[in-house]
Design a protein around this motif. Structure first.
Motif, PDB file in Angstrom:
ATOM      1  N   LEU A   3     -15.208  18.902  15.829  1.00 46.34           N
ATOM      2  CA  LEU A   3     -13.807  19.252  16.072  1.00 46.34           C
ATOM      3  C   LEU A   3     -13.751  20.658  16.636  1.00 46.34           C
ATOM      4  CD1 LEU A   3     -10.706  18.692  15.682  1.00 46.34           C
ATOM      5  CD2 LEU A   3     -10.960  19.791  13.432  1.00 46.34           C
ATOM      6  N   TRP A  63      -4.595  24.135   9.516  1.00 49.35           N
ATOM      7  CA  TRP A  63      -4.907  23.344  10.702  1.00 49.35           C
ATOM      8  C   TRP A  63      -4.758  21.880  10.307  1.00 49.35           C
ATOM      9  CZ3 TRP A  63      -7.195  27.792   9.261  1.00 49.35           C
ATOM     10  CH2 TRP A  63      -7.332  28.802  10.208  1.00 49.35           C
ATOM     11  N   GLU A 114      -5.294  19.167  11.730  1.00 48.12           N
ATOM     12  CA  GLU A 114      -6.382  18.297  12.150  1.00 48.12           C
ATOM     13  C   GLU A 114      -7.611  18.391  11.260  1.00 48.12           C
ATOM     14  OE1 GLU A 114      -6.441  21.799  15.184  1.00 48.12           O
ATOM     15  OE2 GLU A 114      -5.124  20.958  13.636  1.00 48.12           O
TER      16      GLU A 114
END
Length: 296
Positions: free
Chosen positions: A260, A271, A273
């Protein structure tokens, strides 16, 4: 003479330079403002530039009237104007700054640069030689050791990014806390033995012509990617730094582990994600690089 000495950009040799300047009889001034206040100063003048550049500018402005400011050098990646010539570019972008002098942050060039700087500041070769001798122990490289690759029951991930970001607690502290909150143990590239990173960096294709920063990031990736304890790779780019973001996107395609790419800004603590990334590395989901292109 009054000289500013910055501790930004992941500087490792602050003690050496501070001691050397004092031995020369130079007054040393170091930043003292909280990082948030220094960043606000830099952001006010350069709102769209990389976060590490904003912090450097804020620290320089904080120092006020000094005769010069010593700024640690950082290895550049491709198309990285700030990395290549930060001390030249900042005075062009903002008038009235004191002279900025780039200094090596270790390696064979350290003592040579100190000798040249001492002569520039004092014009006294004898005093410079004596100062160099007195601070010689501080120039010695510390013994290099690999950081632990596991911690308790946490899942280990490699965290790859420029030292200017990851080694600066004011910039990377939020990321470290976020990983901890998700039950992940991050092995940061800034903590790896420099000699081992450099050796693996030479394996990069066209290494002889590759920028030093790219070889360093590639070397760190290859040093950690082959470790069985490392379950995934997180590539961290300084916010608003297109050059590093591009380089890290390319590196993400060089690992078969879950990867990532994220941007890291000062004061950032979350974050969204990262939760999906955590699930991929803990559940063993199929790996694929995740950057801007991955979601396209």
């Amino acid at each position: 003479m009054k000289v500013g000495l910055l501790d930004s950009l992941g500087a490792r040799r602050g003690r050496y330079w501070a001691a050397f300047l004092k031995e020369l009889g130079v007054e040393v001034v170091q930043p003292a403002l909280p990082a948030a206040e220094a960043l606000a100063l830099g952001q006010a003048s350069l709102p769209n530039e990389p976060v590490q550049v904003q912090l450097v500018l804020g620290r320089v402005l904080e120092l006020g009237r000094v005769d010069a400011v010593l700024v640690p050098q950082t290895p550049a990646v491709a198309s990285d104007a700030w990395g290549e010539a930060l001390t030249d570019l900042l005075p062009r972008r903002l008038s009235g700054l004191p002279p900025l002098i780039a200094i090596p942050d270790g390696g064979e060039a350290l003592v040579t640069a100190a000798a040249e700087l001492g002569q520039r500041f004092t014009g006294n070769p004898g005093r410079v030689r004596l100062a160099l001798e007195r601070v010689k122990p501080l120039a010695a490289e510390k013994r290099e050791e690999m950081p632990p690759l596991s911690r308790g029951s946490r899942v280990t991930v490699a965290v790859i990014g420029p030292r200017a970001l990851l080694a600066d607690p004011d910039l990377s502290g939020g990321l470290r806390m976020a990983l901890d909150a998700l039950g992940l143990y991050g092995v940061f590239s800034s903590d790896l033995p420099a000699s081992q990173v450099a050796a693996r960096g030479e394996r990069l294709e066209n290494a002889a012509r590759a920028p030093a920063g790219e070889k360093e990031l590639f070397g760190a990736l290859k040093l950690l990617d082959g470790k069985s304890a490392v379950r995934g790779v997180l590539l961290a780019s300084p916010a608003r730094d297109a050059a590093h973001r591009s380089t890290l996107n390319r590196l993400a395609s060089m690992t078969h582990k879950p990867a990532l790419v994220i941007d890291v800004d000062a004061g950032q603590t979350g974050w969204p994600e990262l939760e999906a990334f955590r699930d991929r590395v803990t559940l063993g989901a199929p790996a694929r690089p995740a950057g801007p292109e991955a979601g396209a």
